[in-house]
Design a protein around this motif. Structure first.
Motif, PDB file in Angstrom:
ATOM      1  N   VAL A 103       5.994  -8.094  -2.706  1.00  0.00           N
ATOM      2  CA  VAL A 103       6.656  -7.234  -2.322  1.00  0.00           C
ATOM      3  C   VAL A 103       6.485  -7.020  -3.632  1.00  0.00           C
ATOM      4  O   VAL A 103       7.243  -7.099  -4.752  1.00  0.00           O
ATOM      5  CB  VAL A 103       8.057  -7.088  -1.989  1.00  0.00           C
ATOM      6  CG1 VAL A 103       8.333  -5.402  -2.114  1.00  0.00           C
ATOM      7  CG2 VAL A 103       8.422  -7.223  -0.488  1.00  0.00           C
ATOM      8  N   GLY A 104       5.639  -6.161  -4.099  1.00  0.00           N
ATOM      9  CA  GLY A 104       5.588  -5.483  -6.069  1.00  0.00           C
ATOM     10  C   GLY A 104       5.866  -3.884  -6.184  1.00  0.00           C
ATOM     11  O   GLY A 104       5.945  -3.871  -6.855  1.00  0.00           O
ATOM     12  N   CYS A 105       6.665  -4.265  -5.029  1.00  0.00           N
ATOM     13  CA  CYS A 105       6.912  -2.376  -5.130  1.00  0.00           C
ATOM     14  C   CYS A 105       8.172  -1.622  -4.998  1.00  0.00           C
ATOM     15  O   CYS A 105       8.400  -3.148  -3.585  1.00  0.00           O
ATOM     16  CB  CYS A 105       6.025  -1.001  -5.651  1.00  0.00           C
ATOM     17  SG  CYS A 105       5.487  -0.885  -4.257  1.00  0.00           S
ATOM     18  N   ASP A 106       8.475  -0.599  -4.947  1.00  0.00           N
ATOM     19  CA  ASP A 106       9.048  -0.023  -3.821  1.00  0.00           C
ATOM     20  C   ASP A 106       8.706   1.715  -3.489  1.00  0.00           C
ATOM     21  O   ASP A 106       9.838   2.368  -3.059  1.00  0.00           O
ATOM     22  CB  ASP A 106      10.990   0.517  -3.663  1.00  0.00           C
ATOM     23  CG  ASP A 106      10.762   0.623  -5.051  1.00  0.00           C
ATOM     24  OD1 ASP A 106      10.725   1.217  -6.241  1.00  0.00           O
ATOM     25  OD2 ASP A 106      12.978   0.896  -5.858  1.00  0.00           O
ATOM     26  N   THR A 107       7.595   1.853  -3.491  1.00  0.00           N
ATOM     27  CA  THR A 107       7.018   3.107  -3.655  1.00  0.00           C
ATOM     28  C   THR A 107       6.192   3.240  -2.513  1.00  0.00           C
ATOM     29  O   THR A 107       5.100   4.191  -2.615  1.00  0.00           O
ATOM     30  CB  THR A 107       6.766   3.310  -5.088  1.00  0.00           C
ATOM     31  OG1 THR A 107       5.652   2.635  -5.960  1.00  0.00           O
ATOM     32  CG2 THR A 107       7.688   4.412  -5.540  1.00  0.00           C
ATOM     33  N   SER A 108       5.342   1.729  -1.992  1.00  0.00           N
ATOM     34  CA  SER A 108       3.894   1.811  -1.136  1.00  0.00           C
ATOM     35  C   SER A 108       2.994   1.778  -2.318  1.00  0.00           C
ATOM     36  O   SER A 108       1.434   2.700  -1.539  1.00  0.00           O
ATOM     37  CB  SER A 108       4.659   2.461  -0.163  1.00  0.00           C
ATOM     38  OG  SER A 108       5.711   2.608   0.995  1.00  0.00           O
ATOM     39  N   GLN A 109       2.923   1.824  -2.910  1.00  0.00           N
ATOM     40  CA  GLN A 109       1.799   1.790  -3.479  1.00  0.00           C
ATOM     41  C   GLN A 109       0.701   0.447  -3.886  1.00  0.00           C
ATOM     42  O   GLN A 109      -0.266   0.822  -4.057  1.00  0.00           O
ATOM     43  CB  GLN A 109       2.467   2.668  -5.559  1.00  0.00           C
ATOM     44  CG  GLN A 109       2.920   3.877  -5.320  1.00  0.00           C
ATOM     45  CD  GLN A 109       2.519   4.654  -6.780  1.00  0.00           C
ATOM     46  OE1 GLN A 109       3.737   3.413  -7.291  1.00  0.00           O
ATOM     47  NE2 GLN A 109       2.514   5.516  -6.587  1.00  0.00           N
ATOM     48  N   CYS A 110       1.488  -1.053  -4.135  1.00  0.00           N
ATOM     49  CA  CYS A 110       0.847  -1.296  -4.857  1.00  0.00           C
ATOM     50  C   CYS A 110      -0.194  -2.458  -3.625  1.00  0.00           C
ATOM     51  O   CYS A 110      -0.913  -3.272  -4.436  1.00  0.00           O
ATOM     52  CB  CYS A 110       2.106  -2.420  -5.437  1.00  0.00           C
ATOM     53  SG  CYS A 110       2.884  -3.578  -4.351  1.00  0.00           S
ATOM     54  N   GLY A 111       0.097  -2.486  -2.654  1.00  0.00           N
ATOM     55  CA  GLY A 111      -0.207  -3.402  -1.718  1.00  0.00           C
ATOM     56  C   GLY A 111      -0.167  -4.357  -1.499  1.00  0.00           C
ATOM     57  O   GLY A 111      -0.923  -4.864  -0.591  1.00  0.00           O
ATOM     58  N   CYS A 112       1.121  -5.025  -2.237  1.00  0.00           N
ATOM     59  CA  CYS A 112       0.764  -6.421  -2.609  1.00  0.00           C
ATOM     60  C   CYS A 112       1.759  -6.922  -1.123  1.00  0.00           C
ATOM     61  O   CYS A 112       1.166  -8.157  -0.765  1.00  0.00           O
ATOM     62  CB  CYS A 112       2.220  -7.037  -3.109  1.00  0.00           C
ATOM     63  SG  CYS A 112       1.136  -6.862  -5.237  1.00  0.00           S
ATOM     64  N   CYS A 113       1.743  -6.249  -0.127  1.00  0.00           N
ATOM     65  CA  CYS A 113       2.434  -6.544   0.925  1.00  0.00           C
ATOM     66  C   CYS A 113       1.505  -6.816   2.623  1.00  0.00           C
ATOM     67  O   CYS A 113       2.385  -6.263   3.507  1.00  0.00           O
ATOM     68  CB  CYS A 113       3.345  -5.830   1.545  1.00  0.00           C
ATOM     69  SG  CYS A 113       3.114  -3.999   1.426  1.00  0.00           S
ATOM     70  N   THR A 114      -0.685  -6.263   2.361  1.00  0.00           N
ATOM     71  CA  THR A 114      -0.188  -5.339   2.990  1.00  0.00           C
ATOM     72  C   THR A 114      -0.328  -6.994   4.408  1.00  0.00           C
ATOM     73  O   THR A 114      -0.563  -8.690   4.058  1.00  0.00           O
ATOM     74  CB  THR A 114      -2.369  -5.569   2.448  1.00  0.00           C
ATOM     75  OG1 THR A 114      -1.828  -4.695   1.186  1.00  0.00           O
ATOM     76  CG2 THR A 114      -3.126  -5.418   3.690  1.00  0.00           C
TER      77      THR A 114
ATOM     78  N   SER B 172       2.684  -3.685   5.073  1.00  0.00           N
ATOM     79  CA  SER B 172       3.909  -4.234   5.583  1.00  0.00           C
ATOM     80  C   SER B 172       5.690  -3.494   5.112  1.00  0.00           C
ATOM     81  O   SER B 172       6.786  -3.741   5.920  1.00  0.00           O
ATOM     82  CB  SER B 172       3.863  -5.643   5.869  1.00  0.00           C
ATOM     83  OG  SER B 172       4.285  -6.343   4.946  1.00  0.00           O
ATOM     84  N   CYS B 173       5.414  -2.932   3.544  1.00  0.00           N
ATOM     85  CA  CYS B 173       6.800  -2.385   3.118  1.00  0.00           C
ATOM     86  C   CYS B 173       7.389  -0.391   4.135  1.00  0.00           C
ATOM     87  O   CYS B 173       7.897  -0.244   4.143  1.00  0.00           O
ATOM     88  CB  CYS B 173       6.767  -2.646   2.198  1.00  0.00           C
ATOM     89  SG  CYS B 173       5.592  -1.390   1.122  1.00  0.00           S
ATOM     90  N   THR B 174       5.774  -0.292   4.918  1.00  0.00           N
ATOM     91  CA  THR B 174       5.810   0.571   4.625  1.00  0.00           C
ATOM     92  C   THR B 174       5.878   1.235   6.422  1.00  0.00           C
ATOM     93  O   THR B 174       6.070   1.909   7.337  1.00  0.00           O
ATOM     94  CB  THR B 174       4.298   1.871   4.709  1.00  0.00           C
ATOM     95  OG1 THR B 174       3.417   0.581   5.375  1.00  0.00           O
ATOM     96  CG2 THR B 174       3.922   1.520   3.447  1.00  0.00           C
TER      97      THR B 174
HETATM   98 FE1  FES Z   1       4.285  -2.795  -2.972  1.00  0.00          FE
HETATM   99 FE2  FES Z   1       4.367  -2.728   0.314  1.00  0.00          FE
HETATM  100  S1  FES Z   1       6.071  -3.233  -1.517  1.00  0.00           S
HETATM  101  S2  FES Z   1       3.258  -1.054  -1.260  1.00  0.00           S
END
Ligand code: FES
Ligand code: FES
Length: 152
Positions: free
Chosen positions: A35-46, A56-58
């Motif tokens: 989890v690299g953000c709380d705005t659905s931008q980083c893609g670390c959770c893919t 997967s954060c979305t």
């Molecule tokens: Fe950054 Fe999902 S944690 S896009």
């Protein structure tokens, strides 16, 4: 609820507002999904859901009822996946925080474009942010992975 994670059916109790990424990390301890953000931008959770890359954060965990999820741990079940090998060999990472998401998006990218151009790679990974590498070695890693997956 039931979700198949990396080939194993998991019987889980979740709150209706729990995110899929939190189930993966906190309940199943699959901490390769970051989890690299709380705005659905980083893609670390893919991860892959029913064969498609998703963040997967979305999505809520309950939206994954009966789905098949593959995480970075599932990709490495029988030794390193060719994409993982390529990222290692081409130095496609530095701190590694973005890497699981980059690799899971690359799975999708190489399904869509088995021989991707630079532009296709950049478009395919546009939803994944890396703060370290400058992307040059990531692009090299994706090209190398494409060759490996075609047995070249
Ligand atoms: Fe950054 Fe999902 S944690 S896009
Ligand atoms: Fe550090 Fe990508 S390798 S964020």
């Amino acid at each position: 609820m039931k979700i198949t994670i990396n080939g194993t059916v998991q019987d889980l109790t979740v709150h209706d507002n729990t995110l899929l990424v939190d189930v993966l990390r906190d309940q199943l301890h699959l901490t390769g999904t970051h989890v690299g953000c709380d705005t659905s931008q980083c893609g670390c959770c893919t991860v892959q859901m029913n064969g498609t890359a998703i963040k997967s954060c979305t999505i809520l965990a309950v939206q994954a009822q009966d789905a098949e999820i593959t995480t970075i741990e599932g990709l490495a079940k029988n030794g390193l996946h060719p994409i993982q090998e390529a990222f290692s060999q081409e130095h496609g990472l530095q701190c590694g925080f973005c890497t699981p998401g980059m690799i899971m998006s690359t799975v999708q990218l190489l399904k869509d474009f088995p021989n991707p151009t630079d532009d296709q790679i950049m478009a395919g990974l546009a939803g994944n942010l890396c703060r370290c590498t400058g992307y040059v070695n990531i692009i090299a890693a994706v090209k190398s992975a494409a060759k490996k997956m075609q047995g070249q």
